[in-house]
Design a protein around this motif. Structure first.
Motif, PDB file in Angstrom:
ATOM      1  N   HIS A   1     -17.527  50.279  16.692  1.00 53.48           N
ATOM      2  CA  HIS A   1     -16.311  49.495  16.852  1.00 53.48           C
ATOM      3  C   HIS A   1     -16.565  48.052  17.302  1.00 53.48           C
ATOM      4  O   HIS A   1     -15.655  47.225  17.220  1.00 53.48           O
ATOM      5  CB  HIS A   1     -15.385  50.170  17.855  1.00 53.48           C
ATOM      6  CG  HIS A   1     -15.010  51.576  17.496  1.00 53.48           C
ATOM      7  ND1 HIS A   1     -14.464  51.910  16.278  1.00 53.48           N
ATOM      8  CD2 HIS A   1     -15.127  52.739  18.200  1.00 53.48           C
ATOM      9  CE1 HIS A   1     -14.253  53.217  16.243  1.00 53.48           C
ATOM     10  NE2 HIS A   1     -14.648  53.741  17.384  1.00 53.48           N
ATOM     11  N   TYR A   2     -17.774  47.736  17.795  1.00 51.98           N
ATOM     12  CA  TYR A   2     -18.011  46.372  18.281  1.00 51.98           C
ATOM     13  C   TYR A   2     -19.397  45.832  17.941  1.00 51.98           C
ATOM     14  O   TYR A   2     -19.636  44.638  18.057  1.00 51.98           O
ATOM     15  CB  TYR A   2     -17.812  46.298  19.797  1.00 51.98           C
ATOM     16  CG  TYR A   2     -18.729  47.199  20.597  1.00 51.98           C
ATOM     17  CD1 TYR A   2     -19.991  46.775  20.985  1.00 51.98           C
ATOM     18  CD2 TYR A   2     -18.339  48.480  20.949  1.00 51.98           C
ATOM     19  CE1 TYR A   2     -20.850  47.611  21.702  1.00 51.98           C
ATOM     20  CE2 TYR A   2     -19.175  49.324  21.656  1.00 51.98           C
ATOM     21  CZ  TYR A   2     -20.424  48.888  22.034  1.00 51.98           C
ATOM     22  OH  TYR A   2     -21.260  49.733  22.728  1.00 51.98           O
TER      23      TYR A   2
ATOM     24  N   VAL B   1     -12.316  50.490  12.543  1.00 55.12           N
ATOM     25  CA  VAL B   1     -11.119  50.472  13.388  1.00 55.12           C
ATOM     26  C   VAL B   1     -10.956  51.852  14.033  1.00 55.12           C
ATOM     27  O   VAL B   1     -11.015  52.874  13.356  1.00 55.12           O
ATOM     28  CB  VAL B   1      -9.869  50.114  12.568  1.00 55.12           C
ATOM     29  CG1 VAL B   1      -8.631  50.043  13.476  1.00 55.12           C
ATOM     30  CG2 VAL B   1     -10.069  48.798  11.829  1.00 55.12           C
ATOM     31  N   HIS B   2     -10.757  51.880  15.336  1.00 50.65           N
ATOM     32  CA  HIS B   2     -10.604  53.136  16.057  1.00 50.65           C
ATOM     33  C   HIS B   2      -9.485  53.991  15.465  1.00 50.65           C
ATOM     34  O   HIS B   2      -8.388  53.474  15.166  1.00 50.65           O
ATOM     35  CB  HIS B   2     -10.237  52.902  17.522  1.00 50.65           C
ATOM     36  CG  HIS B   2     -11.077  51.896  18.233  1.00 50.65           C
ATOM     37  ND1 HIS B   2     -11.059  50.557  17.927  1.00 50.65           N
ATOM     38  CD2 HIS B   2     -11.930  52.030  19.282  1.00 50.65           C
ATOM     39  CE1 HIS B   2     -11.877  49.905  18.737  1.00 50.65           C
ATOM     40  NE2 HIS B   2     -12.416  50.778  19.571  1.00 50.65           N
ATOM     41  N   GLY B   3      -9.723  55.301  15.379  1.00 47.94           N
ATOM     42  CA  GLY B   3      -8.647  56.205  15.001  1.00 47.94           C
ATOM     43  C   GLY B   3      -7.504  56.184  15.992  1.00 47.94           C
ATOM     44  O   GLY B   3      -6.327  56.069  15.596  1.00 47.94           O
TER      45      GLY B   3
ATOM     46  N   LEU C   1     -10.535  45.001  18.255  1.00 45.48           N
ATOM     47  CA  LEU C   1     -11.351  46.206  18.406  1.00 45.48           C
ATOM     48  C   LEU C   1     -12.103  46.195  19.728  1.00 45.48           C
ATOM     49  O   LEU C   1     -12.200  47.222  20.416  1.00 45.48           O
ATOM     50  CB  LEU C   1     -12.334  46.329  17.242  1.00 45.48           C
ATOM     51  CG  LEU C   1     -11.833  47.108  16.020  1.00 45.48           C
ATOM     52  CD1 LEU C   1     -10.565  46.486  15.438  1.00 45.48           C
ATOM     53  CD2 LEU C   1     -12.916  47.196  14.960  1.00 45.48           C
ATOM     54  N   PHE C   2     -12.635  45.042  20.111  1.00 45.94           N
ATOM     55  CA  PHE C   2     -13.340  44.938  21.386  1.00 45.94           C
ATOM     56  C   PHE C   2     -12.392  45.218  22.545  1.00 45.94           C
ATOM     57  O   PHE C   2     -12.726  45.948  23.481  1.00 45.94           O
ATOM     58  CB  PHE C   2     -13.959  43.546  21.539  1.00 45.94           C
ATOM     59  CG  PHE C   2     -14.457  43.266  22.926  1.00 45.94           C
ATOM     60  CD1 PHE C   2     -15.664  43.785  23.366  1.00 45.94           C
ATOM     61  CD2 PHE C   2     -13.695  42.511  23.809  1.00 45.94           C
ATOM     62  CE1 PHE C   2     -16.116  43.542  24.655  1.00 45.94           C
ATOM     63  CE2 PHE C   2     -14.138  42.267  25.104  1.00 45.94           C
ATOM     64  CZ  PHE C   2     -15.349  42.789  25.528  1.00 45.94           C
TER      65      PHE C   2
ATOM     66  N   PRO D   1      -6.804  43.743  12.113  1.00 41.79           N
ATOM     67  CA  PRO D   1      -7.720  44.429  13.035  1.00 41.79           C
ATOM     68  C   PRO D   1      -9.042  43.677  13.145  1.00 41.79           C
ATOM     69  O   PRO D   1     -10.090  44.117  12.661  1.00 41.79           O
ATOM     70  CB  PRO D   1      -7.885  45.804  12.380  1.00 41.79           C
ATOM     71  CG  PRO D   1      -7.793  45.511  10.913  1.00 41.79           C
ATOM     72  CD  PRO D   1      -6.816  44.354  10.772  1.00 41.79           C
ATOM     73  N   ASP D   2      -8.990  42.520  13.799  1.00 42.14           N
ATOM     74  CA  ASP D   2     -10.189  41.695  13.881  1.00 42.14           C
ATOM     75  C   ASP D   2     -11.111  42.199  14.992  1.00 42.14           C
ATOM     76  O   ASP D   2     -10.729  43.065  15.790  1.00 42.14           O
ATOM     77  CB  ASP D   2      -9.818  40.224  14.081  1.00 42.14           C
ATOM     78  CG  ASP D   2      -9.097  39.951  15.395  1.00 42.14           C
ATOM     79  OD1 ASP D   2      -8.991  40.862  16.245  1.00 42.14           O
ATOM     80  OD2 ASP D   2      -8.634  38.811  15.587  1.00 42.14           O
TER      81      ASP D   2
END
Length: 280
Positions: free
Chosen positions: A193-194, A210-212, A179-180, A174-175
């Motif tokens: 997240h960013y 990291v987004h749920g 995420l972006f 999850p780089d």
């Protein structure tokens, strides 16, 4: 909570077109071929890529979310996150089709957690396609007070070993780029997240979060790849934030008509979920 009683029952309706480009973009971001076309079935949980709530700069909060007090109640607590949800899949949606989503506030509940007061807002989303109701979803949003000290989130070890007691495993990196991309595809402006400086210095996380919903999508993708029978129900709940840059293990077990799912970094389970399949 009496002050938000007038918000309970409020509804708003939106329409959108399930253009294949968004599902293809996410599929490619997750390593797929991205070859979906109009008329194909919408992959499960890709409905989150649509119904954007795009607000002008003046209507955004300092965290990047749309400012409170519109559809959602103006809860005074500063931080908010998607804590989990419950989803039923009644019918398939088709890419290229026009769909309608009706969102209704079901409840506003105050609780006390380890870090202080919490407010949970539960929103129901009903999504209809050409053949009627396709998805019923309850979304739990949690509001928390401002972070006054570093969050109790440790950075797990970069452990790439297979997870114990998991029939299915998938290791994802999850780089920040992933995420972006997910933030852009879901029009999620939440800065944790960013914007690493904001995540670390303002909300005191050890890195980007990291987004749920991204974790939920990864679990669904794992389950869908191993099940030939349709998945009819899915529910998930966040436990510990997952941090960018550390291998995220997506894990699952099939137990008859039920699927146990979770994400894990090191020895820490970040999100848990379960699903039901309809055996044909």
């Amino acid at each position: 909570m009496d002050e938000f009683e007038d918000w309970i029952g409020r509804s708003v309706t939106a329409t959108d077109t399930l253009e294949p480009a968004r599902s293809n973009a996410l599929d490619r971001a997750l390593g797929g071929a991205g070859d979906l076309a109009a008329g194909n079935v919408l992959p499960l949980l890709d409905h989150w890529l649509y119904f954007w709530d795009v607000q002008p700069p003046a209507a955004l909060g300092s965290d990047g979310h749309p400012a409170k007090g519109g559809f959602l109640p103006p809860v005074a607590l500063a931080r908010r996150m998607w804590a989990g949800g419950r989803i039923r899949f009644h019918k398939s949606l088709v890419l290229g089709a026009s769909v309608t989503r009706t969102s209704t506030i079901l409840s506003v509940t105050e609780k006390t957690g380890k870090t202080g007061p919490l407010v949970f807002v539960t929103v129901r989303h009903d999504i209809e396609g050409n053949d009627g109701l396709a998805i019923s979803e309850e979304q739990d949003i949690v509001y928390r007070g401002a972070a006054g000290e570093p969050a109790a989130v440790s950075i797990p070890a970069h452990d790439s070993a297979p997870m114990r007691h998991a029939d299915w495993t998938w290791a994802v990196d999850p780089d920040p780029v992933l995420l972006f991309r997910y933030s852009a595809l879901t029009m999620n402006g939440h800065r944790i997240h960013y914007d690493r400086a904001y995540a670390v210095e303002e909300e005191f996380y050890p890195g980007l979060v990291v987004h749920g919903p991204l974790q939920a999508k990864l679990m669904m993708r794992l389950a869908s790849g191993h099940c030939t029978d349709p998945i009819t129900r899915f529910q998930f709940r966040a436990q510990t934030p997952a941090i960018a840059g550390i291998p995220l293990h997506i894990c699952g077990n099939l137990k008859g008509a039920e699927i146990e799912l979770w994400t894990q970094q090191g020895e820490i389970r970040n999100m848990i979920a379960d699903a039901n399949i309809e055996v044909l």
